[in-house]
Write a protein that holds these residues in place. Structure first.
Motif, PDB file in Angstrom:
ATOM      1  N   HIS A   1       0.928  -1.256   0.144  1.00  0.00           N
ATOM      2  CA  HIS A   1      -0.150   0.064  -0.182  1.00  0.00           C
ATOM      3  C   HIS A   1       0.852   1.448   0.042  1.00  0.00           C
ATOM      4  CE1 HIS A   1       0.623   0.424   4.263  1.00  0.00           C
ATOM      5  NE2 HIS A   1       0.100   1.565   4.503  1.00  0.00           N
ATOM      6  N   LEU A   2       2.037   1.158   0.110  1.00  0.00           N
ATOM      7  CA  LEU A   2       3.094   2.371   0.284  1.00  0.00           C
ATOM      8  C   LEU A   2       3.780   2.382  -1.061  1.00  0.00           C
ATOM      9  CD1 LEU A   2       4.650   1.604   3.869  1.00  0.00           C
ATOM     10  CD2 LEU A   2       2.730   3.303   3.017  1.00  0.00           C
ATOM     11  N   LEU A   3       3.375   1.577  -2.024  1.00  0.00           N
ATOM     12  CA  LEU A   3       3.975   1.782  -3.502  1.00  0.00           C
ATOM     13  C   LEU A   3       2.988   2.296  -4.264  1.00  0.00           C
ATOM     14  CD1 LEU A   3       5.811  -1.954  -3.505  1.00  0.00           C
ATOM     15  CD2 LEU A   3       6.831   0.002  -3.382  1.00  0.00           C
ATOM     16  N   PRO A   4       3.373   3.171  -5.111  1.00  0.00           N
ATOM     17  CA  PRO A   4       2.312   3.766  -6.249  1.00  0.00           C
ATOM     18  C   PRO A   4       2.127   2.387  -7.028  1.00  0.00           C
ATOM     19  CG  PRO A   4       4.778   4.498  -6.260  1.00  0.00           C
ATOM     20  CD  PRO A   4       4.718   3.934  -5.174  1.00  0.00           C
ATOM     21  N   GLU A   5       1.198   2.679  -7.636  1.00  0.00           N
ATOM     22  CA  GLU A   5       0.313   1.912  -8.595  1.00  0.00           C
ATOM     23  C   GLU A   5       1.234   1.663  -9.761  1.00  0.00           C
ATOM     24  OE1 GLU A   5      -4.039   0.226  -9.800  1.00  0.00           O
ATOM     25  OE2 GLU A   5      -3.693   2.263  -9.071  1.00  0.00           O
ATOM     26  N   GLU A   6       1.885   2.513 -10.164  1.00  0.00           N
ATOM     27  CA  GLU A   6       2.938   2.245 -11.305  1.00  0.00           C
ATOM     28  C   GLU A   6       4.294   1.537 -11.094  1.00  0.00           C
ATOM     29  OE1 GLU A   6       3.493   6.558  -9.965  1.00  0.00           O
ATOM     30  OE2 GLU A   6       1.901   5.123 -10.074  1.00  0.00           O
ATOM     31  N   LEU A   7       4.380   1.173  -9.632  1.00  0.00           N
ATOM     32  CA  LEU A   7       5.376   0.298  -9.249  1.00  0.00           C
ATOM     33  C   LEU A   7       4.960  -0.847  -8.837  1.00  0.00           C
ATOM     34  CD1 LEU A   7       7.624   2.453  -7.109  1.00  0.00           C
ATOM     35  CD2 LEU A   7       7.814   1.939  -9.726  1.00  0.00           C
ATOM     36  N   GLY A   8       3.546  -1.326  -9.144  1.00  0.00           N
ATOM     37  CA  GLY A   8       2.901  -2.700  -8.940  1.00  0.00           C
ATOM     38  C   GLY A   8       2.105  -2.496  -7.500  1.00  0.00           C
ATOM     39  N   GLY A   9       2.196  -1.500  -6.741  1.00  0.00           N
ATOM     40  CA  GLY A   9       1.576  -1.372  -5.337  1.00  0.00           C
ATOM     41  C   GLY A   9       0.128  -1.658  -5.378  1.00  0.00           C
ATOM     42  N   ARG A  10      -0.327  -2.180  -4.235  1.00  0.00           N
ATOM     43  CA  ARG A  10      -1.967  -2.623  -4.215  1.00  0.00           C
ATOM     44  C   ARG A  10      -2.587  -2.148  -3.015  1.00  0.00           C
ATOM     45  NH1 ARG A  10      -0.693  -4.439  -8.565  1.00  0.00           N
ATOM     46  NH2 ARG A  10      -1.444  -6.249  -9.534  1.00  0.00           N
ATOM     47  N   PRO A  11      -3.627  -1.851  -2.679  1.00  0.00           N
ATOM     48  CA  PRO A  11      -4.168  -1.303  -1.729  1.00  0.00           C
ATOM     49  C   PRO A  11      -4.336  -2.410  -0.539  1.00  0.00           C
ATOM     50  CG  PRO A  11      -5.866  -1.619  -3.261  1.00  0.00           C
ATOM     51  CD  PRO A  11      -4.693  -1.991  -3.732  1.00  0.00           C
TER      52      PRO A  11
ATOM     53  N   ASP B   1       0.853   8.822  -2.149  1.00  0.00           N
ATOM     54  CA  ASP B   1      -0.343   9.168  -0.965  1.00  0.00           C
ATOM     55  C   ASP B   1      -1.290   7.986  -0.895  1.00  0.00           C
ATOM     56  OD1 ASP B   1      -2.252   9.976   0.586  1.00  0.00           O
ATOM     57  OD2 ASP B   1      -2.650  11.807  -0.422  1.00  0.00           O
ATOM     58  N   SER B   2      -1.034   7.300   0.144  1.00  0.00           N
ATOM     59  CA  SER B   2      -1.717   5.799   0.030  1.00  0.00           C
ATOM     60  C   SER B   2      -3.196   6.273   0.212  1.00  0.00           C
ATOM     61  CB  SER B   2      -1.240   4.869   1.191  1.00  0.00           C
ATOM     62  OG  SER B   2      -1.124   5.754   2.435  1.00  0.00           O
TER      63      SER B   2
ATOM     64  N   ALA C   1     -11.149   2.696   7.652  1.00  0.00           N
ATOM     65  CA  ALA C   1     -11.509   3.488   6.599  1.00  0.00           C
ATOM     66  C   ALA C   1     -11.260   2.627   5.301  1.00  0.00           C
ATOM     67  CB  ALA C   1     -10.785   4.661   6.533  1.00  0.00           C
ATOM     68  N   PRO C   2     -11.923   2.887   4.236  1.00  0.00           N
ATOM     69  CA  PRO C   2     -11.827   2.304   2.854  1.00  0.00           C
ATOM     70  C   PRO C   2     -10.656   2.635   1.756  1.00  0.00           C
ATOM     71  CG  PRO C   2     -13.675   3.461   2.860  1.00  0.00           C
ATOM     72  CD  PRO C   2     -13.093   3.841   3.878  1.00  0.00           C
ATOM     73  N   ASN C   3      -9.533   3.230   2.350  1.00  0.00           N
ATOM     74  CA  ASN C   3      -8.451   3.500   1.576  1.00  0.00           C
ATOM     75  C   ASN C   3      -7.844   2.490   1.073  1.00  0.00           C
ATOM     76  OD1 ASN C   3      -9.053   6.411   1.892  1.00  0.00           O
ATOM     77  ND2 ASN C   3      -8.144   6.257   3.789  1.00  0.00           N
ATOM     78  N   TYR C   4      -7.424   1.399   2.130  1.00  0.00           N
ATOM     79  CA  TYR C   4      -6.730   0.246   1.762  1.00  0.00           C
ATOM     80  C   TYR C   4      -7.207  -0.973   2.768  1.00  0.00           C
ATOM     81  CZ  TYR C   4      -3.629   2.904   4.813  1.00  0.00           C
ATOM     82  OH  TYR C   4      -3.475   3.766   5.747  1.00  0.00           O
ATOM     83  N   LEU C   5      -7.028  -2.101   2.136  1.00  0.00           N
ATOM     84  CA  LEU C   5      -7.222  -3.204   3.178  1.00  0.00           C
ATOM     85  C   LEU C   5      -6.316  -3.616   4.170  1.00  0.00           C
ATOM     86  CD1 LEU C   5      -8.631  -4.895   0.029  1.00  0.00           C
ATOM     87  CD2 LEU C   5     -10.204  -4.673   1.978  1.00  0.00           C
TER      88      LEU C   5
END
Length: 478
Positions: A157-167, A208-209, A369-373
């Protein structure tokens, strides 16, 4: 990627699970030289996706008498953390004997792979395992490795999506090390402590997660009947949702309490010397004052005294609405087991429980909060996504671990897949850690042919493993 007729590098995959490390390392162009996994169900998934049968026991393959692990350039291991013995100031290999890390060291001693990447739970760098951490760093250095004594902590969740991050929150410690060729052992650069390959739980590259949208990673086509909530679960959540909506106007713009709300603590109150009547047929609501605050056993642990004190204070302020609510929903009846009489509110300003992500835990209903799991776990606490009123599907949990949509779990039950994902390593975290490591140690790795191939394969690869894994095809899909 291959270089000439050769794979970019060869890797060993220890405690392999279903192949999270394999996904990343093969994505960089590596070839599996050896893999081992003791769980037959996870090994089956590994085989059908990667074509290598890892079923086995590393303690039988790597010990004082046997070395059945093939030579390799990169060693990867998501190893269990076990306590070491404490043999004074020696802190050598013998101190780790009887643990699975000792078997890893036997492999390192035999093959000296050019790069080592180890992954473990965050607690490895906590006070409980300080000794183990120090021994790991010192034994790697004793075997000729360049390694940071400061931990790298990464989470998808601390990796941006363009680096393969996930919530998904999945904070893990990564230890990465490079072998030092003998002719470089006196190099002045080795006198400086290397940087860890990841931040200590901080977002990468300014990400920004809170920008995650979990819905982007859900797939309703993969939902199975076991994802549905039971009638009892809907009843429990709906009851506490009424509680949240009831308390919101009384909080004067503040969050609901961050401490666990324990309904059992409310039952400590006495009205005119008698317990509260929680029956739905009760006609009157008692009125309490500070003089009615229950006493707390001073022999209890401090954390429990603190929770009881906060719950007593909370109930005292809001008992006029809590008691009628508890009676109406039947909170103190058999319809609510003790673990469902607790609420852990970590959802900030959300106005409804159904707008949050929830876990039904032994410690209560935890809402975030539903930002990430929250982290996937290997037991029955699969997250509930409130807006969809269902649990995540097994394939959605695989997506959160960075595995491609084509990844095959043929023959596996939903519970087995949840367990495998709860025990797995996140692909993007491995991808990021190895790229950061190669950038850091490029000056060192370039002194061997194997190191040069690793450099080229890793630094020429895309920034995200998703770009490569989109072409994944199971070797034996069923």
């Amino acid at each position: 990627m291959t270089i000439g007729d050769q794979p970019a590098f060869r890797f060993a995959d220890l405690f392999a699970g279903v192949g999270g490390f394999h996904a990343a390392l093969s994505g960089f162009g590596g070839e599996c030289a050896y893999a081992v996994e003791i769980d037959p169900k996870a090994a089956q998934v590994y085989k059908q996706n990667w074509g290598y049968d890892p079923l086995g026991d590393v303690t039988l393959d790597a010990n004082d008498e046997v070395m059945a692990v093939a030579s390799h350039d990169i060693l990867a291991a998501g190893f269990p953390c076990q306590p070491f013995s404490k043999s004074g100031a020696q802190r050598g290999m013998d101190e780790t004997r009887g643990t699975l890390y000792w078997n890893i060291l036997k492999i390192i001693e035999a093959h000296h792979p050019k790069v080592i990447i180890l992954e473990n739970v965050r607690n490895l760098v906590g006070p409980r395992h300080r000794h183990e951490w120090e021994v790991i760093i010192e034994t790697l250095r004793a075997e000729g490795y360049y390694v940071s004594e400061r931990p790298a902590i990464l989470s998808p969740h601390l990796l941006p999506e363009e680096l393969g991050g996930r919530p998904q929150v999945r904070e893990r410690v990564f230890i990465t090390a490079s072998w030092i060729p003998p002719e470089l052992r006196d190099d002045p650069q080795l006198a400086f402590e290397p940087e860890p390959v990841g931040s200590a739980g901080r977002p990468i590259e300014g990400w920004d997660s809170t920008e995650w949208d979990i819905a982007d990673h859900l797939d309703d086509s993969t939902v199975i009947p076991s994802c549905a909530l039971t009638d009892d679960e809907v009843r429990w959540i709906s009851a506490w949702d009424d509680f949240v909506k009831m308390l919101r106007p009384r909080m004067a713009g503040r969050h609901l309490p961050g401490h666990p709300i324990w309904a059992a603590a409310w039952d400590d109150f006495r009205f005119r010397g008698r317990p509260i009547n929680w029956s739905a047929s009760a006609r009157s609501t008692p009125v309490f004052s500070e003089s009615d605050l229950p006493s707390i056993d001073p022999t209890l642990p401090e954390w429990k005294q603190s929770h009881l004190r906060r719950n007593h204070d909370f109930f005292l302020r809001h008992h006029s609405v809590i008691i009628p609510w508890a009676r109406e929903v039947g909170l103190f009846t058999t319809a609510f087991p003790p673990s469902r009489r607790k609420l852990e509110w970590q959802a900030q300003h959300q106005s409804s429980l159904w707008d949050t992500v929830m876990q039904l835990r032994p410690s209560g209903i935890r809402a975030k909060a539903p930002n990430y799991l929250p982290a996937l776990v290997a037991i029955t606490q699969t997250s509930i996504y409130g807006p969809r009123r269902r649990r995540l599907s097994p394939h959605e949990t695989a997506t959160l671990q960075g595995l491609p949509p084509t990844f095959s779990f043929a023959g596996q039950t939903a519970s087995a897949i949840y367990k495998q994902m709860g025990n797995g390593v996140n692909v993007a975290a491995v991808w990021y850690a190895l790229r950061a490591h190669v950038r850091r140690d490029e000056w060192l790795l370039k002194h061997t042919d194997e190191g040069q191939r690793i450099i080229k394969a890793v630094l020429d690869a895309p920034a995200s493993p998703d770009t490569v894994l989109v072409g994944h095809k199971p070797v034996c899909p069923s």
